[in-house]
Each structure stands twice: as structure tokens, then as C-alpha cells.
Enzyme design. Structure first.
Site, short mmCIF file in Angstrom:
data_model
loop_
_atom_site.label_atom_id
_atom_site.label_comp_id
_atom_site.label_asym_id
_atom_site.label_seq_id
_atom_site.Cartn_x
_atom_site.Cartn_y
_atom_site.Cartn_z
N HIS A 1 -105.27 -33.02 55.50
CA HIS A 1 -104.47 -31.68 55.20
C HIS A 1 -103.24 -31.66 55.85
O HIS A 1 -102.42 -30.78 55.81
CB HIS A 1 -105.17 -30.45 55.92
CG HIS A 1 -105.35 -29.45 55.02
ND1 HIS A 1 -104.26 -28.38 55.14
CD2 HIS A 1 -106.19 -28.86 54.35
CE1 HIS A 1 -104.45 -27.55 54.15
NE2 HIS A 1 -105.46 -27.82 53.80
N LYS B 1 -99.00 -32.18 55.24
CA LYS B 1 -97.93 -31.96 54.32
C LYS B 1 -96.62 -32.54 54.89
O LYS B 1 -95.83 -31.71 55.51
CB LYS B 1 -97.89 -30.28 54.13
CG LYS B 1 -99.46 -29.80 53.81
CD LYS B 1 -100.11 -30.19 52.69
CE LYS B 1 -101.60 -29.49 52.80
NZ LYS B 1 -101.58 -28.29 52.90
N ASP C 1 -86.37 -41.23 51.66
CA ASP C 1 -85.38 -41.89 52.26
C ASP C 1 -85.31 -41.62 53.99
O ASP C 1 -86.14 -41.79 54.64
CB ASP C 1 -84.01 -41.95 51.73
CG ASP C 1 -83.93 -42.74 50.50
OD1 ASP C 1 -84.78 -43.72 50.13
OD2 ASP C 1 -83.17 -42.60 49.50
#
Length: 275
Positions: free
Chosen positions: A186, A188, A193
Site C-alpha cells: 500500500h 504511495k 529524477d
């Protein structure tokens, strides 16, 4: 990880592996030495200073300037910012998410465009195996990402984490969607770059249009590298997505690379956890 918005302060060394990141919080939360006075604001209440001092004992800290952090206001700005940064990527993109929506062809096209434009660009994508293959054999996150692998097999890597808690008879008989209660990937993280977006949003249309979440853009190579190491560590204990052959009706397969430092969570869940 603690990111402090100050102007001058020596940064502490980052933890080199995910294993150390996981192991260190087991230490008892106690501190006999407060943070350096140069790293504190005199306006910080003593209770807050004590709290951050305790956090310093269990997590790495990176000191950056306030102008290196941007807060995005809503889902549309998040999506447009993500696409803009992907288009301008030169060396790396890493995306950690629960899933990418099976209809997010525009996002995949944006990644495809960036790979075509920048020959040195490499892309690493991490999703959850259960959520990413939920719709199988219908179109899914996995089948969508397989198209990128066909066009850029040497520059795109897709990993799918599978919980070791769902194996054997459980995996065979527990229905899809419900089986996700046994564990999911889970994280995120959206790194491009030397910038990274930290959010709670998945990469799907509702999170791009009307589902409000949090979106913080960190323009810091050290912060981006830190989260890249976490991303790579989870990738190293996850299945590898491979595109199907032209002679096969299966659009993708999940394999367990021999380079992974743990055995497969499906064939040896205890060994996987022990590793």
C-alpha cells in the site's frame, strides 16, 4: 522518516536497507540527549521537542529548506503535476502504488512518451499482486503494464508484491476482493529524477478527478533517494511481471527472480517471512 523544513543543519546518515528501517523501531523509545540546538526552533514547545527527539532515535532525518516542499491542492493538480514531471524525466521514474487503474491509458502513454524521448530513462513500477490482477482474465492493472514491457523490455521493470499470508487453500478458495484482507502493498511513492511526490492517492481516474487526498512534492535528491531505496527493497521481495509471448493468449506472467533475497511467498511463506 522525518523531514524538517530548516535552512542550515547537518543531515544524519540514512539507513541503508529496508531491513534496518524495519528493525530499528523495535528499540525502546527513550532519549537522553536532545537534538542539536542549531536544528531546533526556540518557538517549538518542549513537549513537541521531546516527541521529535524520540522520533530521531528510530528514524532517519533529512533537513531541507521550506521552499523544497510544495503542497498540491487537489486531484486534478496532482494528476497534471505527475504527468508533467513524467514527461520531463531524464534518468529515473519509480512509482509505488496499490494499483494503476486498468483504464489509465493516458498515464501509460505519458510514460511511453517519456521513455521514447529520453533514451537513458528507466522506469520501475511497484503494485500489489492481488489488487493488480483482480480482474484477470479481463483487462487489469497487470495487463495494462504488460504493454510497456513489450515496447521497453530492458528499461521498464514491473514488480508485484504478494503477501505471504495468503497461500494454499486460502488462496484457492477465498474470493477476490475479500482475499485482499490478508495483506496488500500500500505504499504511495511517485519519484521522478530528483523529486518525489508523497501521497495517499492511487493512480486511477477517481484519484485524478474527484477523490481528495494528500499530495506533497519534495524537490530533494536525498529525500528522493531515500524513498527509492525503500521502493527497491520491496521490489526485491516481489514478483516480476513479464509480458506474454506473441504465441500465447496470456498477456502476462508473474515470475519469481532468482536474484530475490527471499524464497517465493507462495511456495515457502515461512522462509519468506524468516528472510
Amino acid at each position: 522518516m522525518i523531514v524538517r523544513r530548516i535552512h542550515l543543519c547537518n543531515s544524519r546518515r540514512l539507513l541503508p536497507t529496508l531491513r534496518k528501517i524495519i528493525a530499528r523501531p523495535q528499540r525502546r523509545l527513550s532519549s537522553t540527549s536532545p537534538p542539536s540546538a542549531s536544528c531546533q526552533s526556540s518557538s517549538i514547545p518542549s513537549s513537541w521537542a521531546g516527541f521529535t527527539s524520540q522520533l530521531d532515535q528510530i528514524a532517519p532525518r533529512i533537513d531541507i529548506n521550506a521552499d523544497q516542499i510544495e503542497v498540491l491542492e487537489g486531484p486534478k493538480e496532482f494528476y497534471e503535476t505527475l504527468k508533467q514531471k513524467i514527461r520531463s524525466a531524464k534518468t529515473r521514474i519509480y512509482l509505488s502504488t496499490l494499483y494503476i487503474g486498468k483504464a489509465e491509458h493516458e498515464l501509460i502513454s505519458t510514460i511511453h512518451e517519456a521513455l521514447t524521448k529520453s533514451p537513458n530513462l528507466k522506469v520501475s513500477i511497484l503494485t500489489d499482486a492481488l489488487r493488480g490482477t483482480r480482474e484477470n482474465p479481463e483487462p487489469s492493472c497487470a495487463s495494462l503494464l504488460a504493454s510497456l514491457l513489450m515496447d521497453f523490455p530492458d528499461r521498464v521493470e514491473v514488480r508485484m508484491y504478494h503477501t505471504p499470508n495468503l497461500t494454499g487453500l486460502r488462496k484457492r478458495f477465498i474470493p477476490k476482493r475479500i482475499n485482499e484482507g490478508w495483506g496488500l502493498q500500500h505504499i504511495k511513492l511517485y519519484g521522478i529524477d530528483d523529486e518525489v511526490i508523497l501521497s495517499g492517492a492511487n493512480l486511477s481516474s477517481d484519484y485524478f478527478t474527484n477523490r481528495q487526498d494528500r499530495y506533497h512534492v519534495f524537490s530533494s535528491k536525498r529525500v528522493t533517494n531515500y524513498f527509492a531505496r525503500i521502493h527497491n527493497a520491496v521490489c526485491s521481495i516481489s514478483f516480476l511481471l513479464e509480458s506474454g509471448t506473441s504465441s500465447s493468449s496470456v498477456p502476462y506472467v508473474l515470475t519469481w527472480p532468482s536474484s530475490n533475497f527471499a524464497p517465493s511467498p507462495l511456495s515457502d511463506p515461512k522462509g519468506y517471512i524468516a528472510a
